[in-house]
Design a protein around this motif. Structure first.
Motif, PDB file in Angstrom:
ATOM      1  N   TYR A  92       2.011   6.647  11.439  1.00  0.00           N
ATOM      2  CA  TYR A  92       4.458   6.484  10.697  1.00  0.00           C
ATOM      3  C   TYR A  92       4.481   7.434  10.439  1.00  0.00           C
ATOM      4  O   TYR A  92       4.926   8.121  10.117  1.00  0.00           O
ATOM      5  CB  TYR A  92       3.863   5.266   9.950  1.00  0.00           C
ATOM      6  N   GLU A  93       2.958   8.185   9.448  1.00  0.00           N
ATOM      7  CA  GLU A  93       2.722   9.228   8.733  1.00  0.00           C
ATOM      8  C   GLU A  93       3.455  10.553   9.127  1.00  0.00           C
ATOM      9  O   GLU A  93       4.754  11.472   9.616  1.00  0.00           O
ATOM     10  CB  GLU A  93       2.414   9.929   7.782  1.00  0.00           C
ATOM     11  N   LEU A  95       2.245  -0.059  12.145  1.00  0.00           N
ATOM     12  CA  LEU A  95       2.329   0.423  10.913  1.00  0.00           C
ATOM     13  C   LEU A  95       0.454   0.334  10.764  1.00  0.00           C
ATOM     14  O   LEU A  95      -0.034   1.678  10.321  1.00  0.00           O
ATOM     15  CB  LEU A  95       2.545  -0.291   9.809  1.00  0.00           C
ATOM     16  N   ALA A 125       0.678   4.444  -2.818  1.00  0.00           N
ATOM     17  CA  ALA A 125       0.873   5.834  -2.131  1.00  0.00           C
ATOM     18  C   ALA A 125       1.956   6.562  -3.359  1.00  0.00           C
ATOM     19  O   ALA A 125       1.507   7.604  -3.572  1.00  0.00           O
ATOM     20  CB  ALA A 125       0.935   5.790  -1.335  1.00  0.00           C
ATOM     21  N   GLN A 126       2.652   5.966  -3.635  1.00  0.00           N
ATOM     22  CA  GLN A 126       3.708   6.511  -4.640  1.00  0.00           C
ATOM     23  C   GLN A 126       3.059   6.160  -6.870  1.00  0.00           C
ATOM     24  O   GLN A 126       4.181   6.621  -7.706  1.00  0.00           O
ATOM     25  CB  GLN A 126       5.658   6.247  -4.998  1.00  0.00           C
ATOM     26  N   GLN A 176       0.762  -1.215  -0.159  1.00  0.00           N
ATOM     27  CA  GLN A 176       0.010  -0.218  -0.014  1.00  0.00           C
ATOM     28  C   GLN A 176       1.063   1.431  -0.387  1.00  0.00           C
ATOM     29  O   GLN A 176       0.631   2.425  -0.080  1.00  0.00           O
ATOM     30  CB  GLN A 176      -1.262  -0.021   0.877  1.00  0.00           C
ATOM     31  N   ARG A 177       2.193   1.081   0.074  1.00  0.00           N
ATOM     32  CA  ARG A 177       2.768   2.736   0.622  1.00  0.00           C
ATOM     33  C   ARG A 177       3.569   3.039  -0.486  1.00  0.00           C
ATOM     34  O   ARG A 177       3.937   3.963  -1.493  1.00  0.00           O
ATOM     35  CB  ARG A 177       4.039   2.553   1.683  1.00  0.00           C
ATOM     36  N   TYR A 178       3.890   1.724  -0.897  1.00  0.00           N
ATOM     37  CA  TYR A 178       4.606   1.779  -3.105  1.00  0.00           C
ATOM     38  C   TYR A 178       2.819   2.156  -3.965  1.00  0.00           C
ATOM     39  O   TYR A 178       3.380   3.195  -4.387  1.00  0.00           O
ATOM     40  CB  TYR A 178       4.820  -0.021  -3.737  1.00  0.00           C
ATOM     41  N   GLU A 227      12.973   7.576   2.954  1.00  0.00           N
ATOM     42  CA  GLU A 227      11.909   7.973   3.120  1.00  0.00           C
ATOM     43  C   GLU A 227      12.304   9.435   3.537  1.00  0.00           C
ATOM     44  O   GLU A 227      11.534  10.766   4.299  1.00  0.00           O
ATOM     45  CB  GLU A 227      11.249   7.287   4.703  1.00  0.00           C
TER      46      GLU A 227
END
Length: 474
Positions: free
Chosen positions: A360-361, A355, A160-161, A156-158, A284
């Protein structure tokens, strides 16, 4: 080195020296055997190796001739390339790292971010919760490729990019270095050539030494990054099997590659059919509004293995990383089962819990802001106190500064002198197969510029000034 390898290297040097010109015919197998006193089979092996490396070409009924692109090396040494048939650096790095562990040390030589910046209480609570509710089947459930929820959250973090990475492509590892080493084992065999930056992360050089690989160090600019034209020349002239590169906030220089360079690298490894092991553990820690893309974002052929970690952003002691390995994922899982078996189950569960349940952000935003402020303050302090002959390279993001002393300086000697004052630095010889960075060192700028650190930096600046003065006198 075997007899045929020695002959191959000798002929290569002759071509570089202009003894044999482009298109010129080399002695026949029989003549070369007579000249060298070797068997014809040995000569044939040498010629075949030179041909596989692109130095010569065979022509039917015409023997072997010097290849057209060998002109790149003829009559001169390509100063952008530093080939090393073997890597021998581990003992030096071990000594440096061990000596820097003394209590009370101002640890500017360490690669880890200031541990006081970690969200320790939240992470510990997540670990406690994970252990409390860990089932008796947890070990089996979290065997390679790793915890399913954690891989899903990373995917999911990938996303977001704007990157489509399936959880099935992700392998959880025991830290970023484990991710990189597993990737290297998956795509190379001992004796292969691997392209690295120059200077490079010392862990890459240690990995090459451990696996018996050859290093092709590629000239790298302190702020613009790797010389891609030089990398392509290396791909043309040597049978390079893989590249190990950092894309963002490189260790030790600190630069991030432009999107243009990242796209070109992805295209280059696709064209030459080599794998690129992307070390992106600092991705990050950007300074600005937008997270830089990895090279993997420009990869449409599956030749980029993207490696990252939570060690630099969450908790270094957790040693948790991953690889977005694409079609190499299953091979990495098998290699992992033969080595570490699995990544620590409680740690996997703890990070997944953190997470999913913590912000985390928000932590990352605070961490980036603090690191940027500390780095700017440390850089300014050094600029104000160092002699003008010293250059401080400060690229946006990350927390490393690259310090360049005048040529002829010896930062290994400076390192030993600084240790006597309880200060550690990372001398330039840690980051290269040759001694071309002996006058440079890396400095960790993640620490606050409080009274104790100001005193340590002031002492270091005085030691550098004395070192340069002694250099001038001699």
């Amino acid at each position: 080195m075997s007899k045929y390898q020695k002959l191959s290297e000798q002929i290569k040097q002759q071509i570089q020296a202009g003894i044999w010109h482009v298109g010129e015919k080399l002695p026949s197998l029989r003549k070369q055997a007579a000249y060298s006193g070797l068997s014809m089979m040995t000569v044939l092996q040498a010629y075949q190796q030179l041909e596989s490396q692109g130095w010569i070409v065979s022509q039917p009924r015409s023997g072997y001739r010097v290849a057209p692109h060998a002109a790149l090396s003829q009559n001169r040494t390509d100063t952008a390339l530093h080939p090393a048939e073997s890597v021998d650096i581990n003992d030096y790095i071990f000594d440096v790292l061990q000596a820097s562990r003394s209590p009370g040390m101002a640890s500017y030589g360490h690669a880890y971010v200031d541990p006081l910046l970690a969200p320790r209480h939240q992470v510990n609570r997540s670990l406690t919760t994970a252990v409390r509710f860990m089932s008796i089947h947890s070990v089996v459930d979290n065997l390679p490729p790793g915890n399913a929820q954690l891989r899903h959250l990373i995917a999911q973090r990938y996303a977001a990019q704007g990157m489509q990475i399936s959880p099935d492509e992700i392998v959880i590892t025991a830290g970023g270095l484990d991710a990189l080493n597993l990737s290297l084992r998956a795509v190379t065999q001992p004796g292969d050539w691997v392209a690295v930056e120059s200077p490079a992360f010392y862990g890459a050089l240690q990995a090459l030494e451990n696996r018996g690989l050859k290093a092709m160090a590629i000239r790298t600019h302190p702020t613009e990054g790797i010389d891609i034209d030089a990398l392509e020349r290396a791909l043309q002239t040597h049978p390079i099997r893989a590249c190990w590169l950092m894309s963002n906030h490189q260790n030790p220089l600190g630069y991030s590659l432009s999107d243009e360079k990242k796209a070109r690298l992805a295209e280059l490894v696709k064209r030459y059919q080599v794998y690129l092991i992307e070390d992106d553990v600092y991705g990050e820690l950007y300074d600005g509004e937008h997270k830089p893309k990895p090279i993997k974002a420009f990869d449409n052929s599956g030749h980029v293995l993207h490696c990252s970690s939570f060690s630099k952003t969450l908790a270094d002691a957790f040693r948790l990383g991953w690889v977005a390995a694409g079609d190499q994922a299953q091979k990495l899982q098998k290699l992992q089962l033969m080595s570490t078996v699995t990544t620590s189950v409680p740690i996997q569960l703890a990070v997944a819990h953190y997470l999913h349940n913590r912000n985390y952000e928000h932590h990352l935003k605070q961490l980036r802001h603090t690191l940027a402020e500390r780095k700017r303050a440390t850089c300014q302090f050094l600029v104000d106190h160092l002699p003008q002959a010293v250059e401080v390279v400060n690229s946006p993001g990350g927390y490393f500064l690259w310090i360049i002393l005048p040529k002829g300086s010896d930062t290994t000697a400076l390192y030993h002198l600084a240790l006597k004052h309880h200060i550690s630095i990372a001398p330039g010889n840690m980051f290269a197969t040759h001694a071309q960075f002996a006058h440079c060192f890396r400095l960790n700028a993640s620490y606050p510029l409080d009274h104790a650190h100001q005193n340590a930096l002031a002492t270091l600046c005085d030691l550098i000034a004395q070192h340069i003065q002694a250099l001038v006198r001699h």
